[in-house]
Design an enzyme around this catalytic site. Structure first.
Site, PDB file in Angstrom:
ATOM      1  N   LYS A  13      -1.258  -7.927  -6.707  1.00 35.28           N
ATOM      2  CA  LYS A  13      -2.413  -7.356  -5.999  1.00 35.28           C
ATOM      3  C   LYS A  13      -2.454  -5.836  -6.120  1.00 35.28           C
ATOM      4  O   LYS A  13      -3.475  -5.266  -6.484  1.00 35.28           O
ATOM      5  CB  LYS A  13      -2.379  -7.726  -4.504  1.00 35.28           C
ATOM      6  CG  LYS A  13      -2.536  -9.199  -4.213  1.00 35.28           C
ATOM      7  CD  LYS A  13      -2.727  -9.451  -2.714  1.00 35.28           C
ATOM      8  CE  LYS A  13      -1.556  -9.015  -1.851  1.00 35.28           C
ATOM      9  NZ  LYS A  13      -0.316  -9.772  -2.080  1.00 35.28           N
ATOM     10  N   ARG A  88      -3.942 -10.750   6.599  1.00 30.10           N
ATOM     11  CA  ARG A  88      -2.754 -11.501   6.264  1.00 30.10           C
ATOM     12  C   ARG A  88      -2.483 -12.594   7.290  1.00 30.10           C
ATOM     13  O   ARG A  88      -1.406 -13.200   7.275  1.00 30.10           O
ATOM     14  CB  ARG A  88      -1.571 -10.533   6.250  1.00 30.10           C
ATOM     15  CG  ARG A  88      -0.788 -10.512   4.968  1.00 30.10           C
ATOM     16  CD  ARG A  88       0.372  -9.550   5.191  1.00 30.10           C
ATOM     17  NE  ARG A  88       1.270  -9.531   4.079  1.00 30.10           N
ATOM     18  CZ  ARG A  88       1.187  -8.670   3.062  1.00 30.10           C
ATOM     19  NH1 ARG A  88       0.220  -7.784   3.017  1.00 30.10           N
ATOM     20  NH2 ARG A  88       2.074  -8.703   2.108  1.00 30.10           N
ATOM     21  N   ARG A 127      11.291  -5.215  -8.930  1.00 30.41           N
ATOM     22  CA  ARG A 127      10.384  -4.114  -8.634  1.00 30.41           C
ATOM     23  C   ARG A 127      11.143  -2.888  -8.107  1.00 30.41           C
ATOM     24  O   ARG A 127      12.057  -3.011  -7.302  1.00 30.41           O
ATOM     25  CB  ARG A 127       9.356  -4.581  -7.592  1.00 30.41           C
ATOM     26  CG  ARG A 127       8.418  -3.473  -7.116  1.00 30.41           C
ATOM     27  CD  ARG A 127       7.128  -4.012  -6.559  1.00 30.41           C
ATOM     28  NE  ARG A 127       7.294  -4.701  -5.285  1.00 30.41           N
ATOM     29  CZ  ARG A 127       6.306  -5.333  -4.665  1.00 30.41           C
ATOM     30  NH1 ARG A 127       5.097  -5.383  -5.207  1.00 30.41           N
ATOM     31  NH2 ARG A 127       6.525  -5.933  -3.527  1.00 30.41           N
ATOM     32  N   ARG A 160      12.689  -1.423  -2.678  1.00 33.16           N
ATOM     33  CA  ARG A 160      12.271  -1.522  -1.279  1.00 33.16           C
ATOM     34  C   ARG A 160      13.209  -2.481  -0.559  1.00 33.16           C
ATOM     35  O   ARG A 160      13.622  -3.476  -1.126  1.00 33.16           O
ATOM     36  CB  ARG A 160      10.842  -2.099  -1.209  1.00 33.16           C
ATOM     37  CG  ARG A 160       9.756  -1.072  -1.102  1.00 33.16           C
ATOM     38  CD  ARG A 160       8.382  -1.654  -1.413  1.00 33.16           C
ATOM     39  NE  ARG A 160       8.036  -2.846  -0.639  1.00 33.16           N
ATOM     40  CZ  ARG A 160       6.903  -3.522  -0.802  1.00 33.16           C
ATOM     41  NH1 ARG A 160       6.018  -3.124  -1.703  1.00 33.16           N
ATOM     42  NH2 ARG A 160       6.657  -4.586  -0.089  1.00 33.16           N
ATOM     43  N   ARG A 171       9.449 -13.439   3.340  1.00 33.70           N
ATOM     44  CA  ARG A 171       8.054 -13.058   3.126  1.00 33.70           C
ATOM     45  C   ARG A 171       7.239 -14.245   2.604  1.00 33.70           C
ATOM     46  O   ARG A 171       6.077 -14.411   2.975  1.00 33.70           O
ATOM     47  CB  ARG A 171       7.972 -11.894   2.137  1.00 33.70           C
ATOM     48  CG  ARG A 171       8.399 -10.583   2.776  1.00 33.70           C
ATOM     49  CD  ARG A 171       8.741  -9.536   1.764  1.00 33.70           C
ATOM     50  NE  ARG A 171       7.605  -9.099   0.972  1.00 33.70           N
ATOM     51  CZ  ARG A 171       7.715  -8.352  -0.129  1.00 33.70           C
ATOM     52  NH1 ARG A 171       8.902  -7.982  -0.551  1.00 33.70           N
ATOM     53  NH2 ARG A 171       6.640  -7.983  -0.773  1.00 33.70           N
TER      54      ARG A 171
END
Ligand code: ADP
Ligand code: ZN
Length: 214
Positions: A13, A88, A127, A160, A171
């Site tokens: 996204k 969300r 990431r 992160r 998540r």
């Protein structure tokens, strides 16, 4: 025009939103990015958000909707925005529809990015994120520069806290339980364009543009 980019964490996204927002000439509103900015600046909101984000949980709806309300009140948002990572949860969705509807506005399109769970895990655990500007990289497919720094601003990049494998699982649980149910509600109200999110950044971008006839 108000457009929503929907999909699980790691579906791309954030990566796709910048190009799409630019093409549509509307600002990109990513609640995760706004929370992280508060976190870097050490604000009270940042501290509150961190306690949820680090555990892979959603920041409470009231806090999140308040944040979005004030962002939508800024001048550049008057003609529309591209939402990324919001809503969300079903309560956030109803809040948004009510908030826009109160002034005769509404969502024009939803782009639903579809990816499998294996790819989500590979993308998120690889990431790396810039500590200064928030740009993202991937250890294999889009690495930081040769000294391991951000290609955009030269600052150090880190993983992160919520991109570690253990937190990613939480998540995904939150996505399935709280976020995914929004899709059914959206489908009844807004044109939803399902887009295959597997492939190169360029090819996914072309699919999104094609789905929206851009
Ligand atoms: P990703 O899309 O990779 O999951 P984000 O940057 O969008 O990452 O979100 C990171 C975290 O920020 C979420 O796990 C959650 O804790 C918090 N967050 C972001 N957007 C929202 C939202 N709309 N409601 C509640 N929490 C949110
Ligand atoms: Zn940077």
């Amino acid at each position: 025009m108000f457009v929503l980019l929907f999909g699980p964490p790691g579906s791309g996204k954030g990566t796709q939103a910048s190009a799409l927002a630019e093409r549509l000439a509307i600002p990109h509103v990513a609640t995760g990015d706004i929370f992280r900015k508060h976190l870097r600046e050490g604000t009270a909101l940042g501290k509150l958000a961190r306690s949820y984000m680090d555990r892979g949980q959603l920041v409470p709806d009231l806090v999140t909707c308040d944040l979005v309300a004030s962002r939508l009140g800024e001048a550049d948002a008057a003609g529309g925005v591209l939402f990324d990572g919001f809503p969300r949860s079903v309560p956030q969705l109803y809040w948004l529809l009510g908030h826009l509807g109160a002034t005769g506005r509404g969502l024009a399109h939803v782009v639903n990015l579809q990816v499998n769970e294996e790819l989500i895990l590979a993308r998120i655990t690889g990431r790396r994120t810039c500590t200064n500007c928030g740009a993202t990289f991937h250890v294999d497919s889009a690495p930081p520069d040769s000294s391991g720094n951000c290609r955009r601003c030269g600052s150090p990049v880190v993983q992160r806290k919520d991109d570690t494998e253990a937190v990613v699982q939480d998540r995904l649980v939150a996505y399935a339980a709280q976020t995914f149910p929004c899709l059914e509600q959206l489908t009844e109200r807004v044109p939803v364009h399902n887009v295959d999110g597997v492939g190169s950044i360029d090819s996914v971008r072309e699919r999104i543009f094609a789905a929206l006839a851009l």
